[in-house]
Scaffold this active site. Structure first.
Site, PDB file in Angstrom:
ATOM      1  CG  HIS A 267      11.850 -38.563  61.417  1.00 56.25           C
ATOM      2  ND1 HIS A 267      12.105 -39.673  60.791  1.00 56.25           N
ATOM      3  CD2 HIS A 267      12.585 -39.377  62.618  1.00 56.25           C
ATOM      4  CE1 HIS A 267      12.834 -40.674  61.298  1.00 56.25           C
ATOM      5  NE2 HIS A 267      12.778 -40.344  62.369  1.00 56.25           N
ATOM      6  CG  ASP A 300      11.762 -39.822  57.083  1.00 50.32           C
ATOM      7  OD1 ASP A 300      11.866 -38.828  57.525  1.00 50.32           O
ATOM      8  OD2 ASP A 300      11.669 -40.718  57.911  1.00 50.32           O
ATOM      9  CB  SER A 383      15.386 -41.974  63.439  1.00 55.00           C
ATOM     10  OG  SER A 383      14.373 -42.695  63.661  1.00 55.00           O
TER      11      SER A 383
END
Length: 540
Positions: A267, A300, A383
């Site tokens: 992402h 992910d 992230s």
């Protein structure tokens, strides 16, 4: 005048120059009084009156002898002096009318009399042929006579009294000025004293303030300390800036090897799409472009690569199976684009099944993670960053947080950390990264069934009828070979409870294709245990 003749004192008015007495009278004849009367023998008063008691006659004359004098006062200018020899006219003039008396002026104080030179005999001021003037030392004491010094003499005498008053005024003014100066000095002293006192109270004295401080210490830290871990890991952590036609974002990644491969979250790079731009910023400030090698939304995870960078510092990879709850951990990332941020915490839980993503609406971007849970602060921008153990080895990839604002699991949630962060175990990340580097895509382990995600009971139920995805159980697939039928409810995987279809996916994704699983299945109210070998499907 001849003092022996008994002549009277001169008239109040000055005689005509050259005349011997008032109105041309012969002073020697005894008719010399201003009133025209013959004063009584022995009396020399003014207008026939006795002199005031205590007033002295001119020097050398006896008032009792019949000589006329003005009670010891100076004769008017031009009058014959008492001691002058006869020299006036011999004619005896007729008596003239007595002149009007003028009021006597007030006596003005003056200096003490001082004897002056005596007029020489034979010198007369008022004789018929005389031109000299007799100097009378007593003249200055005649208050009714014109001052010897001219019209200004009286002003000088009055000025003496005025000068005395000026001296008093000057003394008073001096005292006033002295008192004023003393008051001003006291006021200034008080103000200065207050200022100095305030300065001393505030600053503790006139010397500059010197605060105590520890001396310099060695900069090295123990290798297992947070500072030691951060010092070793920061050179291998990077910040990614991603921009595309419709979106942009910031995330973190870390170097896998010396070839320039960097692991991050899917992402993070997803906004770049197929034609976007990715730039990588190293801890030293060097910025280089990067390209996507491969990515997988189900896990992910994504791998990007940089070229032409020397001195890369890859991070060591740990083993997430060795992690235990309570182990201390360190998270590094760029929360809100604050690159190189270091936070610490512990492992709060293991094998926490979470799903993240789902922004596409069709579920194609949903990731299923059997995650490590940590309370180390993780925020948007963290992230893709590493979660490290106490030896500085990567044990997880920070991927999601639980947001108090919207209750979603996403690394881009709107609010910050509330102590619920989740990381993809590095064992899973390593396998996926190798596949992405080697083939450009990752494989997913599968059971070969379609799950009923609307089932609300405990466990994961296999679909009961054909759907868009095909039959509930794939013919010839792992589940079909293991004996699973439509409508079966799977309650355990390798002895661990399963409470939903999403959780079954997470448990499955934690394994590799070909791994053998033990499943507990309920059918018709009866539980049975089946063994299943996981199949494989291509990733997206």
């Amino acid at each position: 005048m001849d003092p022996a003749s008994g002549a009277g004192s001169p008239s109040w008015t000055d005689p005509v120059p050259g005349a011997g007495g008032p109105s041309g009278m012969d002073l020697a004849s005894g008719a010399g009084s201003p009133s025209g009367m013959d004063p009584a023998p022995g009396l020399g008063g003014r207008s026939g009156m006795d002199p005031a008691p205590g007033v002295g006659s001119p020097s050398g004359m006896d008032p009792a002898s019949g000589l006329g004098g003005r009670s010891g006062m100076d004769p008017a200018p031009g009058a014959a002096s008492p001691g002058s020899p006869p020299g006036g006219p011999s004619a005896d003039p007729a008596p003239s009318p007595a002149p009007a008396l003028l009021p006597a002026p007030a006596h003005l104080p003056g200096p003490e009399p001082r004897p002056g030179p005596t007029a020489p005999p034979g010198v007369g001021a008022g004789s018929g042929g005389g031109t000299g003037q007799v100097v009378d030392p007593w003249q200055r004491y005649d208050p009714w006579a014109a001052a010897a010094g001219g019209p200004r003499a009286g002003a000088l005498q009055l000025g003496g009294a005025e000068h005395g008053g000026d001296d008093a005024d000057r003394r008073r003014q001096a005292r006033t000025r002295l008192v004023g100066a003393a008051l001003a000095l006291a006021l200034v002293s008080g103000v200065l004293g207050g200022v100095v006192g305030a300065h001393l109270e505030r600053n503790g004295g006139f010397d500059p303030v010197r605060l105590p401080q520890a001396s310099a210490e060695p900069t090295g830290r123990p290798a297992d300390s947070v500072a030691g871990i951060a010092a070793r890991a920061l050179p291998g952590v990077v910040t990614l800036h991603v921009s595309g036609s419709d979106d942009s974002g910031t995330g973190t990644g870390f170097v896998l090897d010396g070839l320039g491969y960097i692991l991050t979250n899917n992402h993070v790079v997803e906004p770049a799409g197929g034609d976007g731009r990715i730039s990588v910023v190293f801890s030293g400030g060097q910025t280089v472009p990067a390209e996507v090698v491969g990515r997988d939304s189900g896990y992910d995870l994504a791998v990007v690569r940089v070229s032409g960078v020397k001195g890369l510092k890859p991070l060591a990879l740990g083993n997430s199976d060795n992690v235990r709850v309570g182990d201390p951990v360190v998270a590094i990332g760029a929360p809100f684009d604050l690159e190189g941020t270091v936070t610490t915490g512990i492992i709060s839980a293991r094998e926490r099944p979470i799903t993240a993503g789902g922004r596409s609406g069709d579920g194609s971007d949903v990731s299923y993670v059997d995650a490590l849970q940590t309370d180390a602060p993780i925020n948007p921008g963290n992230s893709g960053g590493p979660l490290l153990d106490t030896r500085g080895r990567v044990i997880g990839i920070n991927s999601a947080i639980r947001s108090a604002e919207d209750g979603t699991d996403s690394g881009t949630a709107g609010s910050g950390s509330i102590g619920l962060g989740f990381a993809i175990p590095i064992n899973q990340g390593r396998r996926v990264a190798e596949e992405l580097i080697n083939t450009g895509k990752a494989t997913h382990p599968v059971i070969g069934v379609t799950l009923d995600l609307d089932y609300t009971g405990d466990g994961a139920r296999v679909g009961t009828q054909d759907g868009t995805a095909g039959a509930p159980v794939t013919a010839g697939g792992p589940a079909d070979r293991a004996g699973i039928r439509a409508g079966d409810v799977i309650t355990r995987v390798d002895g661990r409870p399963v409470h939903s279809g999403e959780e079954l996916i997470v448990r499955t994704r934690a394994h590799r294709p070909g791994d053998r699983l033990s499943l507990t299945v309920e059918r018709g109210g009866r539980a049975r245990t089946l063994t299943l070998v996981l199949g494989s499907s291509g990733g997206d």
